[in-house]
Scaffold this active site. Structure first.
Site, PDB file in Angstrom:
ATOM      1  N   CYS A  81     -16.588   1.911  -0.016  1.00 12.02           N
ATOM      2  CA  CYS A  81     -15.435   1.054   0.302  1.00 12.02           C
ATOM      3  C   CYS A  81     -15.034   1.150   1.766  1.00 12.02           C
ATOM      4  O   CYS A  81     -14.314   0.288   2.264  1.00 12.02           O
ATOM      5  CB  CYS A  81     -14.273   1.416  -0.599  1.00 12.02           C
ATOM      6  SG  CYS A  81     -13.784   3.146  -0.451  1.00 12.02           S
ATOM      7  N   HIS A  96      -7.085   0.616  -6.864  1.00  8.84           N
ATOM      8  CA  HIS A  96      -7.355  -0.199  -5.676  1.00  8.84           C
ATOM      9  C   HIS A  96      -8.026  -1.498  -6.158  1.00  8.84           C
ATOM     10  O   HIS A  96      -9.218  -1.725  -5.938  1.00  8.84           O
ATOM     11  CB  HIS A  96      -8.261   0.571  -4.716  1.00  8.84           C
ATOM     12  CG  HIS A  96      -8.254   0.059  -3.307  1.00  8.84           C
ATOM     13  ND1 HIS A  96      -7.587  -1.088  -2.923  1.00  8.84           N
ATOM     14  CD2 HIS A  96      -8.856   0.530  -2.173  1.00  8.84           C
ATOM     15  CE1 HIS A  96      -7.763  -1.285  -1.624  1.00  8.84           C
ATOM     16  NE2 HIS A  96      -8.519  -0.318  -1.150  1.00  8.84           N
ATOM     17  N   GLN A 144     -10.048  -3.835  -3.731  1.00 10.51           N
ATOM     18  CA  GLN A 144     -11.367  -3.310  -3.401  1.00 10.51           C
ATOM     19  C   GLN A 144     -12.341  -3.612  -4.535  1.00 10.51           C
ATOM     20  O   GLN A 144     -13.477  -4.044  -4.295  1.00 10.51           O
ATOM     21  CB  GLN A 144     -11.278  -1.796  -3.180  1.00 10.51           C
ATOM     22  CG  GLN A 144     -12.598  -1.150  -2.815  1.00 10.51           C
ATOM     23  CD  GLN A 144     -13.130  -1.619  -1.463  1.00 10.51           C
ATOM     24  OE1 GLN A 144     -12.424  -1.556  -0.461  1.00 10.51           O
ATOM     25  NE2 GLN A 144     -14.364  -2.120  -1.426  1.00 10.51           N
ATOM     26  N   ARG A 166       0.889  -1.188   0.000  1.00 12.19           N
ATOM     27  CA  ARG A 166       0.000   0.000   0.000  1.00 12.19           C
ATOM     28  C   ARG A 166       0.909   1.214   0.000  1.00 12.19           C
ATOM     29  O   ARG A 166       1.717   1.407   0.918  1.00 12.19           O
ATOM     30  CB  ARG A 166      -0.914  -0.017   1.232  1.00 12.19           C
ATOM     31  CG  ARG A 166      -1.655   1.286   1.420  1.00 12.19           C
ATOM     32  CD  ARG A 166      -2.779   1.203   2.420  1.00 12.19           C
ATOM     33  NE  ARG A 166      -3.919   0.514   1.862  1.00 12.19           N
ATOM     34  CZ  ARG A 166      -5.184   0.707   2.251  1.00 12.19           C
ATOM     35  NH1 ARG A 166      -5.459   1.561   3.212  1.00 12.19           N
ATOM     36  NH2 ARG A 166      -6.164   0.043   1.695  1.00 12.19           N
ATOM     37  N   ASP A 195     -17.355   7.328  -2.138  1.00 11.62           N
ATOM     38  CA  ASP A 195     -16.154   7.188  -1.303  1.00 11.62           C
ATOM     39  C   ASP A 195     -15.927   8.548  -0.648  1.00 11.62           C
ATOM     40  O   ASP A 195     -16.551   9.545  -1.035  1.00 11.62           O
ATOM     41  CB  ASP A 195     -14.964   6.798  -2.199  1.00 11.62           C
ATOM     42  CG  ASP A 195     -13.699   6.466  -1.414  1.00 11.62           C
ATOM     43  OD1 ASP A 195     -13.758   6.384  -0.174  1.00 11.62           O
ATOM     44  OD2 ASP A 195     -12.641   6.300  -2.053  1.00 11.62           O
ATOM     45  N   ARG A 216     -13.999  -8.374   1.067  1.00 11.22           N
ATOM     46  CA  ARG A 216     -12.572  -8.135   0.849  1.00 11.22           C
ATOM     47  C   ARG A 216     -11.793  -9.416   1.135  1.00 11.22           C
ATOM     48  O   ARG A 216     -10.892  -9.796   0.395  1.00 11.22           O
ATOM     49  CB  ARG A 216     -12.066  -7.006   1.770  1.00 11.22           C
ATOM     50  CG  ARG A 216     -12.617  -5.617   1.489  1.00 11.22           C
ATOM     51  CD  ARG A 216     -12.166  -5.085   0.141  1.00 11.22           C
ATOM     52  NE  ARG A 216     -10.721  -5.138   0.003  1.00 11.22           N
ATOM     53  CZ  ARG A 216      -9.872  -4.174   0.402  1.00 11.22           C
ATOM     54  NH1 ARG A 216     -10.351  -3.061   0.936  1.00 11.22           N
ATOM     55  NH2 ARG A 216      -8.567  -4.302   0.223  1.00 11.22           N
TER      56      ARG A 216
HETATM   57  N1   CP Z   1     -11.405   0.121   1.801  1.00 14.24           N
HETATM   58  C1   CP Z   1     -10.135   0.038   2.297  1.00 14.24           C
HETATM   59  O1   CP Z   1      -9.156  -0.126   1.555  1.00 14.24           O
HETATM   60  O2   CP Z   1     -10.088   0.077   3.646  1.00 14.24           O
HETATM   61  P1   CP Z   1      -8.733   0.269   4.492  1.00 14.24           P
HETATM   62  O3   CP Z   1      -8.155   1.611   4.094  1.00 14.24           O
HETATM   63  O4   CP Z   1      -9.165   0.220   5.928  1.00 14.24           O
HETATM   64  O5   CP Z   1      -7.794  -0.855   4.140  1.00 14.24           O
END
Ligand code: CP
Length: 325
Positions: A277, A141, A144, A114, A237, A305
């Protein structure tokens, strides 16, 4: 004369996933099928699939869902994880992304990253000899999006012909990955955003090209009601992504008309669902009555997820023998 090795039955074996468009529509459909199969099985049933395998999670930004769902997914598949956060791992700072990738490839079987910018992730993945998964970058992403299309398929049976409306900042990573996956599975994607936050013409053209073989399309609307009218899914989002806090005040002002409220949901189909998300800001991009209401699918989405990522790990790290094809 050399014997030619037979092509592996699982086309995703040994690959990584930085972005949804690296998949073919058939591969994406298969991942969703695999996720549904693994979700239906008791959690202990596939404990031998990744026994002895290690997944590294290297996160430069905070996470609840991505981190925990990958950790639990690995445990349920018999493998283990190690986690490095923030200052312990900043891609391309202490050494080149390539050097870090070469080293980590000798320790672990797969890597989830990430990160902020997308390009160092691409450099890292090119140099890695083990699969690299994008756990969120500025551009995409994909994990997601896998959970999102799994959730939509569970609710509607198929994405083909559905209208999926994304409201708010339509240029962000979640919007783009969701749109890519949706058009590849035959959905009509509507973006509802002001001109300042609408996808570029190049992005819309790329989405329409990606959806061509399955009938998926993408359009942008400045009017939130036109974007939401007749939709099967309303998705939003947070208005300001992590690392973009300097734009918060401007985004709040520009995106207020695109908030998902009960009134806006009223323009969608009676059976429409609401998706997000998470994390969410009630009273900003979504009203509390919508996200906490009967049409909200957000916690199924969050649960998915884990199931989607189990499918991804099985697909990237095993021959997938015995799995549905
Ligand atoms: N939706 C998502 O990626 O959540 P986090 O940022 O908590 O991993």
């Amino acid at each position: 004369m050399y014997a030619v090795a037979p092509a592996p039955a699982n086309p995703l074996f040994g690959r990584g996933l930085l972005s949804i468009e690296e998949l073919t529509p058939a591969e994406l459909s298969w991942l969703v099928r695999l996720a549904r199969y693994l979700k239906a099985a008791p959690s202990h049933e596939h404990r031998s699939l990744l026994r002895g395998r290690t997944l590294a999670l290297l996160f430069e930004k905070p996470s609840l869902r991505t981190r925990v769902s990958f950790e639990v997914a690995m445990q349920q598949l018999g493998g283990q994880t190690l986690f490095a956060a923030g200052g312990e791992f900043l891609i391309g700072t202490r050494e080149t992304p390539e050097d870090a990738a070469h080293v980590l490839s000798r320790y672990v079987d797969a890597i989830v990253i990430r990160t902020h910018a997308h390009e160092p992730l691409v450099q890292f993945a090119r140099a890695s000899s083990v699969p690299v998964i994008n756990g969120l970058s500025a551009a995409a992403h994909p994990c997601q999006a896998l959970a999102d299309v799994l959730t939509i398929e569970e609710r509607f049976g198929s994405l083909a012909g559905l209208t999926i409306t994304y409201l708010g900042d339509a240029r962000n990573n979640v919007a783009y990955s969701l749109a890519q996956a949706s058009v590849m599975l035959g959905a009509r994607v509507h973006f509802g955003a002001p001109n300042s936050h609408r996808p570029s013409e190049a992005m819309l053209a790329a989405l329409n090209a990606l959806g061509e073989s399955s009938g998926g399309t993408a359009r942008a609307f400045a009017d939130p009601v036109r974007a939401a009218r007749g939709a099967d899914v309303l998705y939003t989002d947070v208005w300001t992504s992590m690392g973009e806090e300097r734009y918060r005040e401007r985004n709040d002002a520009m995106l207020r008309p695109y908030a998902v409220t009960d009134a806006l949901l009223g323009y969608a189909q009676p059976h429409a669902i609401f998706m997000h998300c998470l994390p969410a800001h009630r009273g900003e991009e979504v009203s509390a009555d919508v996200i906490d209401g009967a049409k909200s699918a957000v916690f199924d989405q969050a649960e998915n997820r884990m199931h989607a990522q189990k499918a991804l790990l099985v697909a990237l790290l095993t021959d997938a023998k015995g799995m549905p094809q």
